[in-house]
Design a protein around this motif. Structure first.
Motif, short mmCIF file in Angstrom:
data_model
loop_
_atom_site.label_atom_id
_atom_site.label_comp_id
_atom_site.label_asym_id
_atom_site.label_seq_id
_atom_site.Cartn_x
_atom_site.Cartn_y
_atom_site.Cartn_z
N VAL A 110 0.86 -1.18 0.00
CA VAL A 110 0.00 0.00 0.00
C VAL A 110 0.89 1.23 0.00
O VAL A 110 1.75 1.39 0.89
CB VAL A 110 -0.94 0.02 1.22
CG1 VAL A 110 -1.77 1.30 1.25
CG2 VAL A 110 -1.85 -1.21 1.20
N VAL A 111 0.70 2.09 -0.99
CA VAL A 111 1.59 3.24 -1.20
C VAL A 111 0.79 4.53 -1.15
O VAL A 111 -0.33 4.60 -1.67
CB VAL A 111 2.32 3.11 -2.55
CG1 VAL A 111 3.05 4.39 -2.91
CG2 VAL A 111 3.30 1.94 -2.52
N HIS A 112 1.38 5.54 -0.52
CA HIS A 112 0.83 6.90 -0.50
C HIS A 112 1.78 7.76 -1.34
O HIS A 112 2.96 7.91 -1.01
CB HIS A 112 0.75 7.43 0.93
CG HIS A 112 -0.13 6.61 1.81
ND1 HIS A 112 -1.42 6.99 2.13
CD2 HIS A 112 0.08 5.42 2.44
CE1 HIS A 112 -1.96 6.08 2.92
NE2 HIS A 112 -1.07 5.12 3.12
N LEU A 113 1.24 8.32 -2.41
CA LEU A 113 2.04 9.06 -3.39
C LEU A 113 1.55 10.48 -3.51
O LEU A 113 0.34 10.72 -3.64
CB LEU A 113 1.96 8.36 -4.75
CG LEU A 113 2.59 9.07 -5.95
CD1 LEU A 113 4.11 9.12 -5.82
CD2 LEU A 113 2.18 8.37 -7.24
N SER A 114 2.48 11.44 -3.44
CA SER A 114 2.16 12.85 -3.62
C SER A 114 3.00 13.40 -4.76
O SER A 114 4.22 13.21 -4.79
CB SER A 114 2.44 13.63 -2.32
OG SER A 114 2.13 15.01 -2.48
N LEU A 115 2.35 14.09 -5.71
CA LEU A 115 3.05 14.61 -6.89
C LEU A 115 2.79 16.09 -7.04
O LEU A 115 1.65 16.55 -6.94
CB LEU A 115 2.57 13.89 -8.16
CG LEU A 115 2.81 12.38 -8.24
CD1 LEU A 115 2.13 11.81 -9.47
CD2 LEU A 115 4.30 12.07 -8.25
#
Length: 251
Positions: A36-41
């Protein structure tokens, strides 16, 4: 990573239209293979030709990872920063020529609020399925959807830092800073900027993920929070307790 002088952010701030900022950020959550990944761009045009910078962490690890790359009409090519020297060379100093991201291990396609693609980890290819959970855009009138939690690049051995950004009458800024235990994923401390009437916390550096920085000063670990004070930037420093990892303001 080296602490970057707030003066750099302040100098850049002077060149911007006071009515608008430079942050376009989208946060995603979902699966990269079994993780499970939390990604901010952050979508932005940088001097080296980089058009995306970001930060992600894997649940259970809670270690922020710096990424950068290109947005090619909705297809993202992203690389991870490996060490301090690469961070300095690519994201601080920049390059006179475009950075080649053709061999980057992360290739993502954005379709409305969904992200799919492939992510190479240790020689294995994992499928990516992410959904947008929040967004922030202060390049115009200012807009926020969802709860915008920015996973800052800098961390200590025991904690990572997350900024909760909100929209106020004065603009978009960081309302609270969360000190998150990397082992338990619990919020061990929360610092509110209740007296920040100018809405200036976390709004100096062009890379939003660099508005909270951690560095070593002699025998002490220091965490700095960057503020944009109208036309100038400044930092408020916090001492990291060597036992608890919690922050207390330096006087």
């Amino acid at each position: 990573m080296k602490r970057i002088a707030v003066a750099l952010g302040a100098l850049l701030l002077l060149s911007q239209n006071a009515a608008a900022g430079w942050y376009r950020v989208e946060n995603y959550q979902g699966a990269v293979g079994p993780a499970v990944v939390h990604l901010s761009l952050q979508i932005y045009e940088f001097g080296s030709g980089i058009t995306v910078e970001g930060s992600y962490f894997v649940e259970g690890e809670n270690k922020p990872v710096v990424i950068y790359g290109h947005n090619r009409d909705g297809r993202l090519e992203l690389c991870e920063i490996e060490d301090d020297a690469e961070f300095e060379r690519i994201l601080v100093q920049g390059s006179a020529t475009p950075v080649d991201t053709s061999g980057c291990p992360i290739v993502l396609d954005i379709d409305l609020r969904n992200v799919s693609g492939t992510w190479q980890v240790g020689g294995e290819s994992h499928s990516v399925k992410l959904k947008q959970v929040a967004s922030l855009d202060d390049t115009g009138a200012g807009a926020i959807t969802g709860t915008v939690a920015i996973p800052f690049w800098h961390a200590t051995t025991s904690h990572r830092f997350s900024g909760l950004y909100t929209q106020t009458d004065a603009g978009i800024c960081m309302e609270r800073l969360q000190v998150i235990n990397r082992a338990t994923a619990q919020v061990d401390q929360e610092i509110a900027f209740a007296d920040d009437d100018l809405c200036s916390a976390g709004a100096v550096m062009t890379q939003i993920y660099q508005n909270v920085e951690a560095y070593r000063d002699g025998d002490a670990d220091i965490v700095s929070v960057n503020f944009a004070d109208g036309r100038m930037g400044y930092a408020v420093d916090y001492l990291v307790d060597p036992v608890t990892g919690l922050l207390s303001p330096l006087r």
